[in-house]
Design an enzyme around this catalytic site. Structure first.
Site, PDB file in Angstrom:
ATOM      1  N   CYS A  81     -55.309  57.879  14.767  1.00  0.00           N
ATOM      2  CA  CYS A  81     -54.692  59.123  15.223  1.00  0.00           C
ATOM      3  C   CYS A  81     -55.571  59.772  16.295  1.00  0.00           C
ATOM      4  CB  CYS A  81     -54.442  60.021  14.017  1.00  0.00           C
ATOM      5  SG  CYS A  81     -53.167  61.222  14.294  1.00  0.00           S
ATOM      6  N   HIS A 172     -51.760  56.006  10.213  1.00  0.00           N
ATOM      7  CA  HIS A 172     -52.823  56.146   9.199  1.00  0.00           C
ATOM      8  C   HIS A 172     -52.790  54.957   8.241  1.00  0.00           C
ATOM      9  CE1 HIS A 172     -54.127  60.254  10.128  1.00  0.00           C
ATOM     10  NE2 HIS A 172     -52.896  60.404  10.556  1.00  0.00           N
ATOM     11  N   GLU A 174     -54.889  54.234   6.083  1.00  0.00           N
ATOM     12  CA  GLU A 174     -55.577  54.556   4.820  1.00  0.00           C
ATOM     13  C   GLU A 174     -54.636  55.128   3.760  1.00  0.00           C
ATOM     14  OE1 GLU A 174     -55.665  56.155   7.631  1.00  0.00           O
ATOM     15  OE2 GLU A 174     -56.249  58.249   7.471  1.00  0.00           O
TER      16      GLU A 174
END
Ligand code: XMP
Length: 609
Positions: A81, A172, A174
């Protein structure tokens, strides 16, 4: 500790920085959070660097901290990001404002790269961004594009320079919503030359050596509460330094649970003999809290009282030269390290000003500061600490004090009894709501809130029924959104509260004892029904209120499920458990009502203060 087998995650305040480190650690790669202001030399020793997203920075701001210098280091870098955009920009690409994407998107891999090894050509990823990369500099390639409902196709969703080993993802990886995100992270660890060999026990010897090096021939003085962290740290220090070098102090603050101080004494006295000290400081703590009602004020008084008692005991024992050891763990460190970006929700007892001053003077060691709770438990197991000691529920340093609400008996300014009626449209038939005139601490949009609870009751129905609880839990988000000034939703387990008015009540021994009995009763019921493992933590809170004829205290039950305590949900527990609790609690002197806290975190916090 050497960092050559670790990854650094630079936390730019993104919500998910913790998660990045956790995902690596759970799969055997050591990763730790660092601040953007850390000097570049600190990053140079790592095997690789990950740059998190950021809620308030954009690639249109100046490069933050040492980021530019970090990007020039000869180690692999991966950014998400904001981090992705910074990488693109740093190497001559460009970023434009707008073209936001939120939520799931389809990632299409358009060019092969080691970062995508084993990942299917198309998969779902999670997006949350306002700015977009629109070109890349020399050496970089576009390796992924994305498309999402409503915002069309996005180029440069993933970029790579395999020679420099620089990678950027607009999404993202994660978060769990990114289908193969974790695999992409593991690919990065492999690109950094790491093997999945880390767990806390493999680093045990290294950890002990680091303690020996830091302590030298000094003595260490450890505060033991009896909780998991200080128990594990006590054992680790004894193993690292030998029993002669470690003195333990247990402070009975007066806010311990029933039988807790005696149990701590039994464990450590046997282990440490006359190097274990216990002090009853309850007078000091209780007197210092006289007349105090505001939660942060209470927390600061408690933290400073710990320092006062500790310094006094060190001087009495002729140990003033000793290092003070604290069982501070990873989330505490990160939260205080990230203070520049994060607002204070609560001051932890080991982070008050006097303690910060001792830390700045180099008088404190915190050898567990890089571990999560689960890892502390694993470390404890590898030190041979029995499982029942390690599996206990976490208990906050300030103890029952943050679960014993105090009040001057004044009606809070924001109290508007008419607001309770606004709940009706969002509730199942026959359920009504009332606002209680006493605030508690919560967290909304990363900010501290200090607002009132809404309490619900059902006319004629079964207040203990699991299906009813589940139905109410599902209404909580809309209630908190629609009713201004509330941050908690409670379910009355003992019928309607006709006229709850504020009542002056302070931190007296009598009220502490009542809370201690209530807490003991609930914990006994949990154990007897085999429910200890069904909840992560179970605060029991005493709230002073005049409740009609019925009594002067409301007991709130606060079971929570969580992994990292940064967020929580409320587990559904069997009727039989609540039945036992309500019967036992209602029989305690002064208890007028019992309620279940149905609030997730956010908007509530786990503890009420
Ligand atoms: P909150 O209430 O912020 O709590 O949702 C999150 C977790 O932290 C614990 N807690 C503390 N632990 N010292 C501690 O050692 C403190 O001052 C403190 N305050 C909260 C809380 O019990 C929960 O597990």
């Amino acid at each position: 500790m050497s960092r050559k087998n670790s990854l650094a995650v630079i936390d730019f305040g993104g919500q998910y920085a913790h998660l990045i480190a956790t995902k690596f650690r759970n799969r055997g790669y050591h990763a730790e959070i660092r601040n953007p202001e850390d000097p570049v030399e600190r990053f140079a020793g790592y095997a690789g660097v990950v740059i998190s997203g950021s809620p308030n920075l954009s690639a249109f701001d100046e490069e933050s901290g040492t980021l530019g210098a970090v990007l020039d280091l000869p180690i692999p870098v991966l950014g998400f990001c904001y981090g992705h955009q910074e990488i693109a920009k740093h190497y001559g690409g460009s970023v434009m404002r707008g073209r936001q994407e939120f939520g799931p998107a389809i990632l299409e891999i358009v060019s092969e790269s080691p970062i995508f090894k084993g990942i299917p050509k198309e998969s779902t990823v999670f997006m949350s961004h306002g700015d977009t990369v629109c070109s890349v500099g020399e050496g970089f390639r576009e390796i992924g594009v994305s498309s999402s409902a409503g915002s069309g196709r996005h180029t440069f969703a993933a970029i790579a320079d395999d020679t420099r080993r620089r990678y950027g993802f607009q999404y993202h990886p994660e978060v769990d919503d990114s289908q193969f995100g974790e695999e992409m992270l593991m690919n990065f660890a492999r690109i950094c030359g790491l093997a999945p060999t880390w767990d806390v026990s493999t680093s045990l010897e290294e950890r002990k050596a680091a303690i020996r090096e830091r302590v030298g021939d000094r003595t260490v003085f450890l505060l033991v509460s009896g909780g998991v962290d200080s128990t594990v740290l006590g054992e680790l220090l004894i193993e690292a330094l030998g029993p002669e070098a470690v003195h333990l102090l247990h402070v009975d603050t007066g806010f311990m649970r029933q039988g807790e101080s005696a149990a701590v004494t039994e464990i450590f006295h046997e282990r440490c003999g006359d190097r274990y000290h216990v002090v009853d400081a309850s007078d000091l703590f209780i007197e210092a809290l006289e007349g105090v009602t505001e939660p942060e004020h209470k927390r600061n008084i408690i933290g400073e009282a710990f320092v006062t008692v500790c310094e006094r005991e060190m001087s009495t024992l002729d140990l003033s030269h000793a290092l003070l050891a604290q069982g501070t763990i990873y989330p505490d460190t990160v939260e205080s390290g990230g203070e520049k970006r994060a607002k204070v929700i609560k001051t932890h007892h080991n982070r008050v000003k006097l303690m910060e001053e001792m830390i700045a003077r180099g008088q404190v060691i915190e050898p567990l500061a890089d571990l999560y709770k689960k890892e502390v438990r694993d470390l404890g197991a590898s030190l041979g600490i029995p499982a029942p000691l390690l599996e206990r529920h976490p208990f906050p340093g300030p103890g029952l004090a943050v679960r014993l609400l105090a009040s001057r008996g004044e009606t809070p300014e924001a109290f508007d009894p008419a607001l309770g009626a606004r709940a009706t449209p969002y509730l199942p038939a026959g359920v009504e709501g009332a606002i209680l005139p006493i605030p508690s601490v919560g967290v909304k949009a990363d900010l501290r809130s200090y607002e009132l609870p809404l309490i619900l009751h059902q006319n004629g129905g079964d207040a203990l029924d699991e299906v009813f609880h589940a139905r109410i839990f599902s209404c909580v988000p809309s209630l908190v959104k629609e009713i201004p000034g509330i941050n908690r939703v409670l379910i009355s387990l003992t019928g309607p509260l006709p006229s709850a008015t504020p009542r002056p009540a302070f931190m007296t021994r009598q009220r502490i004892e009542l809370l201690r009995r209530a807490d003991h009763l609930v914990n006994t019921a949990l154990t007897e029904l085999g429910l200890m493992e069904a909840v992560w933590q179970f605060p029991v809170v005493l709230v002073p209120l005049n409740i009609g004829e019925k009594g002067q205290e409301l007991v709130v039950l606060r079971p929570v499920s969580t992994v990292r305590a940064m967020t929580c949900t409320v587990p559904i527990l069997p009727r039989a458990f609540y039945e036992g609790c309500v019967a036992g609690l209602s029989a305690l002197p002064g208890v007028g009502a019992v309620a279940l806290d149905a609030t997730t975190k956010p908007p509530g916090t786990i503890e009420w203060e």
